[in-house]
Design an enzyme around this catalytic site. Sequence first.
Site, PDB file in Angstrom:
ATOM      1  N   LYS A   1      36.305  43.809  19.268  1.00 40.68           N
ATOM      2  CA  LYS A   1      36.405  44.982  20.142  1.00 40.68           C
ATOM      3  C   LYS A   1      37.231  46.079  19.485  1.00 40.68           C
ATOM      4  CE  LYS A   1      39.562  44.934  23.216  1.00 40.68           C
ATOM      5  NZ  LYS A   1      40.225  43.999  24.124  1.00 40.68           N
TER       6      LYS A   1
ATOM      7  N   LYS B   1      46.318  40.306  33.312  1.00 41.57           N
ATOM      8  CA  LYS B   1      46.340  41.758  33.529  1.00 41.57           C
ATOM      9  C   LYS B   1      46.737  42.131  34.957  1.00 41.57           C
ATOM     10  CE  LYS B   1      42.383  43.187  30.615  1.00 41.57           C
ATOM     11  NZ  LYS B   1      41.670  41.932  30.441  1.00 41.57           N
TER      12      LYS B   1
HETATM   13  N1  LIG Z   1      39.717  38.939  25.099  1.00 42.82           N
HETATM   14  C1  LIG Z   1      38.815  38.346  25.877  1.00 42.82           C
HETATM   15  O1  LIG Z   1      37.886  37.707  25.442  1.00 42.82           O
HETATM   16  C2  LIG Z   1      39.004  38.479  27.356  1.00 42.82           C
HETATM   17  C3  LIG Z   1      40.130  39.120  27.873  1.00 42.82           C
HETATM   18  C4  LIG Z   1      40.273  39.203  29.240  1.00 42.82           C
HETATM   19  C5  LIG Z   1      39.332  38.642  30.076  1.00 42.82           C
HETATM   20  N2  LIG Z   1      38.236  38.037  29.542  1.00 42.82           N
HETATM   21  C6  LIG Z   1      37.261  37.489  30.470  1.00 42.82           C
HETATM   22  O2  LIG Z   1      37.017  36.127  30.149  1.00 42.82           O
HETATM   23  C7  LIG Z   1      35.669  35.823  30.525  1.00 42.82           C
HETATM   24  C8  LIG Z   1      34.990  35.126  29.356  1.00 42.82           C
HETATM   25  O3  LIG Z   1      34.971  35.975  28.246  1.00 42.82           O
HETATM   26  P1  LIG Z   1      33.997  35.557  27.031  1.00 42.82           P
HETATM   27  O4  LIG Z   1      34.163  36.569  25.966  1.00 42.82           O
HETATM   28  O5  LIG Z   1      34.174  34.121  26.709  1.00 42.82           O
HETATM   29  O6  LIG Z   1      32.584  35.779  27.737  1.00 42.82           O
HETATM   30  P2  LIG Z   1      31.191  35.034  27.431  1.00 42.82           P
HETATM   31  O7  LIG Z   1      30.155  35.843  28.122  1.00 42.82           O
HETATM   32  O8  LIG Z   1      31.054  34.760  25.984  1.00 42.82           O
HETATM   33  O9  LIG Z   1      31.350  33.618  28.151  1.00 42.82           O
HETATM   34  C9  LIG Z   1      31.181  33.478  29.528  1.00 42.82           C
HETATM   35  C10 LIG Z   1      30.409  32.188  29.742  1.00 42.82           C
HETATM   36  O10 LIG Z   1      30.340  31.932  31.135  1.00 42.82           O
HETATM   37  C11 LIG Z   1      29.077  31.383  31.416  1.00 42.82           C
HETATM   38  N3  LIG Z   1      28.887  31.526  32.853  1.00 42.82           N
HETATM   39  C12 LIG Z   1      28.567  32.620  33.562  1.00 42.82           C
HETATM   40  N4  LIG Z   1      28.525  32.322  34.883  1.00 42.82           N
HETATM   41  C13 LIG Z   1      28.882  31.009  34.994  1.00 42.82           C
HETATM   42  C14 LIG Z   1      29.063  30.120  36.080  1.00 42.82           C
HETATM   43  N5  LIG Z   1      28.845  30.518  37.347  1.00 42.82           N
HETATM   44  N6  LIG Z   1      29.457  28.846  35.831  1.00 42.82           N
HETATM   45  C15 LIG Z   1      29.659  28.438  34.558  1.00 42.82           C
HETATM   46  N7  LIG Z   1      29.501  29.239  33.477  1.00 42.82           N
HETATM   47  C16 LIG Z   1      29.123  30.506  33.699  1.00 42.82           C
HETATM   48  C17 LIG Z   1      28.127  32.142  30.512  1.00 42.82           C
HETATM   49  O11 LIG Z   1      26.933  31.426  30.303  1.00 42.82           O
HETATM   50  C18 LIG Z   1      28.958  32.246  29.227  1.00 42.82           C
HETATM   51  O12 LIG Z   1      28.710  31.167  28.373  1.00 42.82           O
HETATM   52  C19 LIG Z   1      35.008  37.135  30.916  1.00 42.82           C
HETATM   53  O13 LIG Z   1      35.024  37.278  32.330  1.00 42.82           O
HETATM   54  C20 LIG Z   1      35.928  38.177  30.320  1.00 42.82           C
HETATM   55  O14 LIG Z   1      35.922  39.413  31.008  1.00 42.82           O
HETATM   56  C21 LIG Z   1      38.042  37.934  28.213  1.00 42.82           C
HETATM   57  O1  LIG Z   2      42.704  42.429  27.582  1.00 43.96           O
HETATM   58  P1  LIG Z   2      42.218  43.784  27.218  1.00 43.96           P
HETATM   59  O2  LIG Z   2      41.979  43.970  25.744  1.00 43.96           O
HETATM   60  O3  LIG Z   2      43.029  44.883  27.827  1.00 43.96           O
HETATM   61  O4  LIG Z   2      40.796  43.953  27.965  1.00 43.96           O
HETATM   62  C1  LIG Z   2      39.612  43.558  27.378  1.00 43.96           C
HETATM   63  C2  LIG Z   2      38.666  44.677  27.607  1.00 43.96           C
HETATM   64  O5  LIG Z   2      39.157  45.812  26.931  1.00 43.96           O
HETATM   65  C3  LIG Z   2      37.314  44.296  27.072  1.00 43.96           C
HETATM   66  O6  LIG Z   2      36.422  45.367  27.222  1.00 43.96           O
HETATM   67  C4  LIG Z   2      36.823  43.102  27.854  1.00 43.96           C
HETATM   68  O7  LIG Z   2      35.594  42.761  27.383  1.00 43.96           O
HETATM   69  C5  LIG Z   2      37.733  41.941  27.665  1.00 43.96           C
HETATM   70  O8  LIG Z   2      37.293  40.951  28.554  1.00 43.96           O
HETATM   71  C6  LIG Z   2      39.162  42.284  27.987  1.00 43.96           C
HETATM   72  O9  LIG Z   2      39.312  42.337  29.376  1.00 43.96           O
END
Ligand SMILES: NC(=O)c1ccc[n+]([C@@H]2O[C@H](COP(=O)([O-])OP(=O)(O)OC[C@H]3O[C@@H](n4cnc5c(N)ncnc54)[C@H](O)[C@@H]3O)[C@@H](O)[C@H]2O)c1
Ligand SMILES: O=P([O-])([O-])O[C@@H]1[C@@H](O)[C@H](O)[C@@H](O)[C@H](O)[C@@H]1O
Length: 551
Positions: free
Chosen positions: A429, A507
């Site tokens: 990102k 957050k």
């Molecule tokens: N830095 C980060 O990666 C970050 C930071 C803050 C928040 N998040 C949050 O963490 C979550 C996961 O991020 P990610 O990058 O791994 O996303 P991702 O899309 O790679 O993984 C999410 C997974 O959840 C699965 N899924 C969706 N609905 C489901 C359900 N009802 N039951 C079980 N599995 C389900 C999808 O198939 C997918 O494999 C997101 O909501 C994202 O916003 C990520």
């Molecule tokens: O933690 P952070 O970098 O402020 O926020 C992130 C967002 O900027 C990004 O767009 C989102 O995909 C990640 O899930 C995460 O929430």
Amino acid sequence: MAPHAEIDSTSANGDGHPIANGAATNGSSNGSSAGPLFTVSSPNVVYTDSEIHSKYTYRTTKVSREPSGKYVATPQETLYDFKVDRKVPKLGAMLVGWGGNNGSTVTAGIIANRRGLVWETREGPRAANYYGSVIMGSTMKLGTDAKTAKDVNIPFHDVLPMVHPNDLVIGGWDISKLDLAASMDRAAVLEPTLKAMVRKEMAEMAPLPSIYYPDFIAANQEDRADNLIPGSKASWAHVEQIRKDIREFKESHDLDKVVVQWTANTERYADILEGVNDTAENLLKAIEEGHEEVSPSTVFAVACILEGAPFINGSPQNTFVPGAIELAEKHGSFIGGDDFKSGQTKMKSALVDFLISAGIKLTSIASYNHLGNNDGKNLSSQKQFRSKEISKSNVVDDMVEANSVLYAPGEHPDHTVVIKYMPAVGDNKRALDEYYAEIFLGGHQTISIFNVCEDSLLASPLIIDLVLVTEMMTRIKWRSQSTGEAKEEDDFKSFNSVLSILSYMLKAPLTPTGTPVINALAKQRGALTNIFRACVGLEPESDMTLEHKLF
Ligand SMILES: NC(=O)c1ccc[n+]([C@@H]2O[C@H](COP(=O)([O-])OP(=O)(O)OC[C@H]3O[C@@H](n4cnc5c(N)ncnc54)[C@H](O)[C@@H]3O)[C@@H](O)[C@H]2O)c1
Ligand SMILES: O=P([O-])([O-])O[C@@H]1[C@@H](O)[C@H](O)[C@@H](O)[C@H](O)[C@@H]1O
């Protein structure tokens, strides 16, 4: 292939030697009986083989206001007894969304650390580590050296007898049936050389089928949904299936406890509806009746609360509707959230704290980022983006409201959050921020930041921290310490069900109803540090260092 094999740390590690589990140590994953790194020598701290008891004086200042508008500050002392169970349990972590970028990355990372892997990269060899984990990668000041008066700092993990992440047994659910090796490839986060070293173990792990209610996540996620529990809206059968999954996972791995975390896609907000999710009773009834406003994450939360498994929400949606919070408090189950604080927002919560506490009047924050992973794809849908916009926007409120010198009541900086989906950059990102502030005599300061966040490599250590701290909280009990009459041993209580102590990793910290939300990063870390210090009878970290000033 096992229905959902997991990393089982009692299995052979890289050199074939089993890793013992859950020994009462302060952190080694080899189960050595090295015991704690330090002990506290105090009449207020008693160690037994199984527990640490501490008598703690909590010092605060109560402020009242006189009719003249003047304040009166009165020091207060509250006496507490804390009791810590020293037995480090065999702990399971079940991830909802296990097959996602975060889930597959954290799983590979634990395998790599457990086996002490080193892999080749373009920049040379890289070894497994837990960088980015506050518990495994940071230290805290224990005190000052009795002879040299220099600070003595210890690994954060050693302040209390916490689980070591190498010993975690990982499992979980996903609506996608890909095994963890294929999920790791789909995520495109890790070096091929590292993937090759963990592929065999990852290929034997497959997520359990999960619940999928299409209206709650972006329509563009539908092509992943091939691993489903039947039913497209809430049902009691879903609650029971998830509870059964947790029990079977726990039994099949002879676990003492399981912590469940949501790292699945961001859902849209659920409407808060009277008679549906406003109370615990109504929420349970709404699930039984299949109400379409009950989200998958809330169904998982209810199942975990009823099963007594702590449930942490790593995404921004309002999983914990009022009925879910009431249910958790009624059952004494731990919940926590929302939304991992991994990159752009973590930086913001530190930078805003610095600017405002330095008396610099921040007047505008522009936060833009683009990313190309599946999280970004899901967030390209407006309803899901709105959930994230809310969690990313409220992070400055407490710091602004605390400074009435700079800001009039209700005044706050302009703040905008933009997220765009750009597949080309994948999980890496790009966050661009501009902080604009008024300074002395009409001047301005403009801070522009370009921050490349490898999102899953930043979030995965937070998943570990949330599991370790949440589990530790299940072994800490407290009571008010009354002088005089003998206290019954069993009048100790757990902390409030809503674990606001987790706020450093999140957050939009969930706090017990009616209590303030603290977003300032230093205050959040201070709370975590000093509550754990209190459990071993140590005073809060003070930077007064009077010993270096008064002589
Ligand atoms: N830095 C980060 O990666 C970050 C930071 C803050 C928040 N998040 C949050 O963490 C979550 C996961 O991020 P990610 O990058 O791994 O996303 P991702 O899309 O790679 O993984 C999410 C997974 O959840 C699965 N899924 C969706 N609905 C489901 C359900 N009802 N039951 C079980 N599995 C389900 C999808 O198939 C997918 O494999 C997101 O909501 C994202 O916003 C990520
Ligand atoms: O933690 P952070 O970098 O402020 O926020 C992130 C967002 O900027 C990004 O767009 C989102 O995909 C990640 O899930 C995460 O929430």
